[in-house]
Enzyme design. Structure first.
Site, PDB file in Angstrom:
ATOM      1  CD  GLU A 120      -0.928  -5.132  -3.549  1.00  0.00           C
ATOM      2  OE1 GLU A 120      -0.769  -3.919  -3.355  1.00  0.00           O
ATOM      3  OE2 GLU A 120      -1.820  -5.586  -3.309  1.00  0.00           O
ATOM      4  CB  ALA A 261      -3.351   5.052  -4.328  1.00  0.00           C
ATOM      5  CG  HIS A 296      -7.099   2.253   1.448  1.00  0.00           C
ATOM      6  ND1 HIS A 296      -7.715   1.355   2.090  1.00  0.00           N
ATOM      7  CD2 HIS A 296      -5.879   1.485   0.735  1.00  0.00           C
ATOM      8  CE1 HIS A 296      -7.633   0.107   1.555  1.00  0.00           C
ATOM      9  NE2 HIS A 296      -6.702   0.071   0.860  1.00  0.00           N
ATOM     10  CD  GLU A 297      -3.283   3.270  -1.164  1.00  0.00           C
ATOM     11  OE1 GLU A 297      -2.554   2.259  -0.833  1.00  0.00           O
ATOM     12  OE2 GLU A 297      -4.506   2.944  -1.695  1.00  0.00           O
TER      13      GLU A 297
HETATM   14  N1  HT7 Z   1      -2.641  -2.361  -2.678  1.00  0.00           N
HETATM   15  C1  HT7 Z   1      -2.962  -1.770  -3.791  1.00  0.00           C
HETATM   16  C2  HT7 Z   1      -3.386  -2.334  -4.868  1.00  0.00           C
HETATM   17  C3  HT7 Z   1      -2.949  -2.019  -6.238  1.00  0.00           C
HETATM   18  C4  HT7 Z   1      -2.745  -2.842  -7.342  1.00  0.00           C
HETATM   19  C5  HT7 Z   1      -3.166  -4.226  -7.683  1.00  0.00           C
HETATM   20  C6  HT7 Z   1      -2.841  -4.574  -8.951  1.00  0.00           C
HETATM   21  C7  HT7 Z   1      -2.548  -3.691  -9.958  1.00  0.00           C
HETATM   22  C8  HT7 Z   1      -2.214  -2.619  -9.697  1.00  0.00           C
HETATM   23  C9  HT7 Z   1      -2.476  -2.076  -8.292  1.00  0.00           C
HETATM   24  N2  HT7 Z   1      -2.262  -0.733  -7.762  1.00  0.00           N
HETATM   25  C10 HT7 Z   1      -2.633  -0.827  -6.544  1.00  0.00           C
HETATM   26  C11 HT7 Z   1      -4.013  -0.615  -3.717  1.00  0.00           C
HETATM   27  C12 HT7 Z   1      -4.710  -0.445  -2.290  1.00  0.00           C
HETATM   28  O1  HT7 Z   1      -5.656  -1.188  -1.992  1.00  0.00           O
HETATM   29  O2  HT7 Z   1      -4.242   0.224  -1.381  1.00  0.00           O
HETATM   30 ZN    ZN Z   2      -5.617  -1.261   0.010  1.00  0.00          ZN
END
Ligand code: HT7
Ligand code: ZN
Length: 888
Positions: A120, A261, A296-297
């Site tokens: 992501e 995370a 959250h995760e």
């Molecule tokens: N959704 C995840 C976002 C995230 C992220 C974004 C960019 C680069 C590295 C990353 N590691 C995790 C985390 C979350 O909001 O749950």
């Molecule tokens: Zn998130």
């Protein structure tokens, strides 16, 4: 720089309902074969794939394509295949990656000899070519092959469907994820990791295997995270009716990670900071962090994975909603009011600052250059407040009706914030048309409220006038903004601190609190049949993410602080008194006058300290004096060091006036914490919310006790450190933080002992580095510079960078030192780190976002550093986007 715009969204020209991956892990590099099963849409022939990776070859339906059949464009990271069939076909793409050389921790990377992915938002394109956009969803099958000794554990999303041995000491595993997902949720882990297993029985009776993977040496620290996961699974069933869908849930902890995370389907990858915790190495706050991030995760499994985002502009659809869900979970677990206040403090300190800076953007940004820069406080925290406002308008039942409809309509889809809003509206017959502005208008609104009593026959009315002021933001002048819709929760208190009844227009029922719907630029609300003396309690529970202006007298604030039954409003009354006292000190310092005294505030704090009915955690909150960044709100011409001096002067006043009460409170809290542990093992000092509250109270008092007589306190700490610190890390951290700004050599010795004791505990060493960086001592910069050479410091580890350099950048007097040394220190490291980890460097660059609001001398120093950064020809687009915005 290429700017992407929300308004330019077009549906994908090709879908990829199935992706088959083969990873062949070698010593120096990893080969990847990706077979994409492609479905062209509407007769499209030109296929554009995203990729920033070495391409070896491409086959179309098993036939190798000549290089003339496609073009690679490294500038925009695309692979264009112009003459593709209009019927479904497959492409098999062979790429090669070098995870050992990847220090960006994005895509496939190596950490301590193991391999991990982070996809992501756009990391999948660093592994192979693919449309790599969240609205292209598909089923993934992943085969991993690697040396069995070096990589005994081979993991990917979904269920393991096959595994076995290969020649040359290699082995393989094949994973299949039956749920369609976008590429950003893909994950792979390969390495030598310890497994801790457990299970959870779902509400429908299914057994879900839980597997946590860590370094062997860390395995004993995962029990709390596993419990937190089980609590989260249960909570999502009971409060949201949502059950986990796969038969296995895996969590892998890694020390090199850019964020907290990642919610990859069935295979979460976590920063060790949010998995590992035991009472000797983690503070109560760390335990609460683990519980919240695990939750959250997990909650993303439905809000993010089952229903995902159509495009990255919609990020808050999953993040705002999931933060709201984790906040509610934490509030239901314990100390709801304290959790709410913590969330508001975080929002006001960081998100309000972002909203008042050149980086301001709506919850749904309209454009971006680098998506990694948009994992912001606005998208996450303000986004959660926006979701909370739906909840406030609709109540729990109405909100859950909306959630149910959202899942009925969109399970398995990639959707928008408007789809969420429509589900909330349609499930409840509630008009959320105007509410859409929260997604498109940046900046923090201000509510200017005034109230007056008016005779109405034999009765009295209380008339509230509410004016909504929307700020200019870089993307849109205030003149183009429209009035927002928001809930304003209110109650009225009389002079005895009792909640008074009132009636609403055209309604003969009596109320003692209500939610007014604010939706115009200027509005009047009439509360009928009120009592003679009225003190309004406004924005109860922080019902909307706004600045509130109401001309309270200090006596009215003291009344609310003593009596308001809404804990947020009560705390806020105290904070307003504290803020006023600091501002008065600032004015006196500016004008060279004597500092004013604050007898009313001191008495109010004395009453709090002496109140035996107050919950300890809440009492600790009430005693917190706002940090500098919380004080700057919408101000300009900020002189940061003067704010620090004004704040410190108030701390001195409190420490001296209330020394006896602070000592008694701390001792009582210590007694209560010890009461049920006499004769028990030290290990009994574990995390639980009640004891955490008692400890929070002890360490709300202790820095003030130290301030009263630094010399005596440091002697005492030095003498009794082991005894004070041995119960658990919360005590150890509490004692060290309290004396951390002490100028004596004893403080240095204590920190050195701490570092020696925890030399091999990476997460505790992060605490050591942050203690060095947050000290207000005169030699902090020198110590921070020396810490860069500490054998446990590593510039390529994001946790270490955040602990030392990130913490330093929040140390107001040192970052803003008038000789520019603080700015230079941070800028120098932004440049260094940008060369290998642009995401972390861009995070540090945000420290300069106060530029335009700061007084001219420091502004010039900051500007010089920023201009030197943008002048670097090889600068990443991540840092360039942030710095150019700040300078613009
Ligand atoms: N959704 C995840 C976002 C995230 C992220 C974004 C960019 C680069 C590295 C990353 N590691 C995790 C985390 C979350 O909001 O749950
Ligand atoms: Zn998130």
């Amino acid at each position: 720089q290429t700017v992407k715009y929300l308004k330019d969204y077009t549906a994908p020209t090709h879908l990829v309902p199935k992706t088959d991956l083969l990873f062949e892990i070698n010593e120096q590099y990893t080969d990847v074969w990706a077979t994409l099963h492609i479905e062209p849409q509407n007769g499209a022939t030109e296929l554009v794939l995203q990729g920033d990776v070495k391409l070896i070859s491409i086959k179309k339906n098993d036939e190798t394509l000549p290089e003339t059949a496609y073009s690679l464009n490294p500038n925009d990271e695309t692979l264009v295949l112009p003459n593709m069939p209009t019927e479904p076909f497959t492409l098999t793409i062979h790429t090669q990656v070098e995870p050992q050389k990847n220090k960006s921790f994005n895509g496939l990377y190596e950490s301590e000899g193991n391999l991990y992915t982070q996809c992501e938002p756009e990391g999948f394109r660093k592994i192979t070519f693919h449309p790599d956009r969240p609205d292209v969803m598909g089923e993934f099958t992943t085969e991993i092959r690697a040396n069995a000794d070096k990589f005994p554990v081979l993991l990917s999303n979904g269920n393991k469907i096959r595994s076995g041995s290969l020649n040359d000491g290699r082995h393989f595993a094949v994973w299949h994820d039956p749920f369609v997902k976008p590429t950003y949720l893909f994950a792979l882990v390969a390495g030598d990791l310890a497994l801790t297993s457990d299970f959870f029985i779902t509400q429908s009776g299914r057994r879900v295997v839980i597997e946590f993977y860590t370094r062997q040496a860390d395995a004993h620290q995962v029990a709390f995270a596993i419990e937190s996961l089980k609590n989260s699974m249960k909570w999502d069933e009971t409060r949201f009716g949502l059950e986990y869908d796969l038969d296995i849930y895996m969590v892998v902890a890694v020390g090199d990670f850019n964020m907290g995370a990642m919610e990859n389907k069935g295979l979460n990858i976590f920063n060790t900071k949010y998995v590992l915790a035991d009472s000797q190495t983690a503070t109560d706050a760390d335990f609460e962090g683990v519980e919240a991030v695990i939750a959250h995760e997990y909650f993303h499994n439905w809000t993010g994975n089952r229903v995902t985002c159509r495009d990255w502009f919609q990020l808050s659809l999953k993040e705002g909603l999931t933060v709201f869900r984790d906040q509610e979970f934490s509030g239901d677990r314990a100390s709801r009011a304290v959790r709410r206040i913590e969330n508001v403090k975080l929002l006001r300190t960081h998100q309000f600052a972002e909203d008042a800076s050149p980086m301001a953007h709506p919850v749904r940004p309209a454009s971006y250059v680098e998506m990694n820069n948009f994992y912001t406080m606005t998208v996450y925290e303000k986004g959660a407040e926006v979701v909370r406002m739906y909840h406030t308008f609709l109540g729990e039942e109405g909100f859950q009706r909306g959630m149910k409809l959202y899942f009925e309509r969109h399970d398995g889809q990639a959707v928008t914030c408007d789809d969420f809003r429509a589900a909330m509206a349609d499930a409840n017959g509630f008009d959320f048309e105007q509410f859409a502005l929260w997604y498109s208008q940046a900046g923090t609104p201000t509510l200017q409220i005034s109230g007056s009593l008016k005779k109405n026959g034999g009765n009295l009315d209380y008339v509230l006038r509410v004016k909504q002021i929307l700020p200019d933001t870089p993307d849109m002048p205030a003149s183009q903004k429209q009035a927002m819709m928001m809930p304003l929760a209110i109650a009225l208190f009389n002079e005895n601190g009792e909640k008074g009844a009132f009636k609403l227009p055209n309604d003969d029922n009596s109320y003692n609190e209500t939610i007014l719907i604010v939706n115009q630029a200027e509005q009047e609300f009439v509360l009928r049949e009120v009592q003679q003396s009225v003190t309004p309690s406004l924005l109860r529970g922080f019902s909307a993410p706004v600045h509130l202006q109401f001309d309270y007298t200090n006596e009215q604030l003291a009344l609310l602080l003593a009596h308001d039954d809404d804990e947020f409003a009560r705390w806020e009354a105290g904070q307003t008194l504290l803020r006023r006292a600091i501002f008065a000190n600032e004015t006196a310092l500016q004008q060279g006058n004597d500092l004013p005294q604050n007898p009313l505030l001191i008495q109010a704090l004395r009453n709090i300290l002496n109140d035996n009915n107050l919950d300890a955690a809440f009492k600790a909150m009430l005693l917190q004096v706002p940090a500098e960044a919380e004080l700057w709100g919408e101000r300009d011409h900020i002189n940061p060091v003067q704010t620090t001096m004004a704040r410190e002067a108030l701390l001195d006043e409190i420490a001296h006036a209330l020394h006896g009460e602070l000592l008694a409170t701390a001792l009582n809290a210590r007694e209560s914490e010890n009461a049920d542990k006499r004769g028990k093992e030290i290990a009994f000092y574990e995390y639980n919310p009640k004891d955490a509250g008692l400890r929070a109270l002890q360490y709300a008092c202790f820095p003030l006790i130290h301030r009263f007589d630094e010399a005596a306190t440091i002697e005492q700490v030095f003498e009794h450190y082991d005894e004070m610190a041995r119960k658990n890390m919360t005590h150890e951290w509490g004692v060290l933080s309290s004396i951390n700004s002490n100028a004596s050599a004893k403080r240095d010795e204590l920190l050195a002992r701490f570092a020696a004791k925890f030399d091999h505990q990476a997460l505790v060493m992060d605490k050591y580095f942050s203690l060095i960086a947050c000290s207000r001592r005169a030699d902090t910069l020198v110590q921070a510079q020396a810490a860069l050479n500490h054998p446990r410091f590593a510039l390529d580890n994001p946790n270490k960078v955040r602990a030392l350099i990130g913490t330093f950048a929040r140390n107001v007097p040192h970052f803003h030192a008038l000789d520019g040394s603080g700015y230079a220190f941070v800028a120098q490291h932004i440049k260094k780190i940008d060369a290998f980890n642009p995401q972390v460097a861009a995070g540090l660059a945000r420290a300069f976002n106060l530029l335009k609001r700061i007084e001219p001398q420091r502004q010039a120093l900051m500007r010089a550093e920023l201009e030197a950064i943008v002048a670097l020809p090889s600068l990443s687009k991540d840092v360039r986007e942030i710095v150019e915005k700040i300078l613009a």
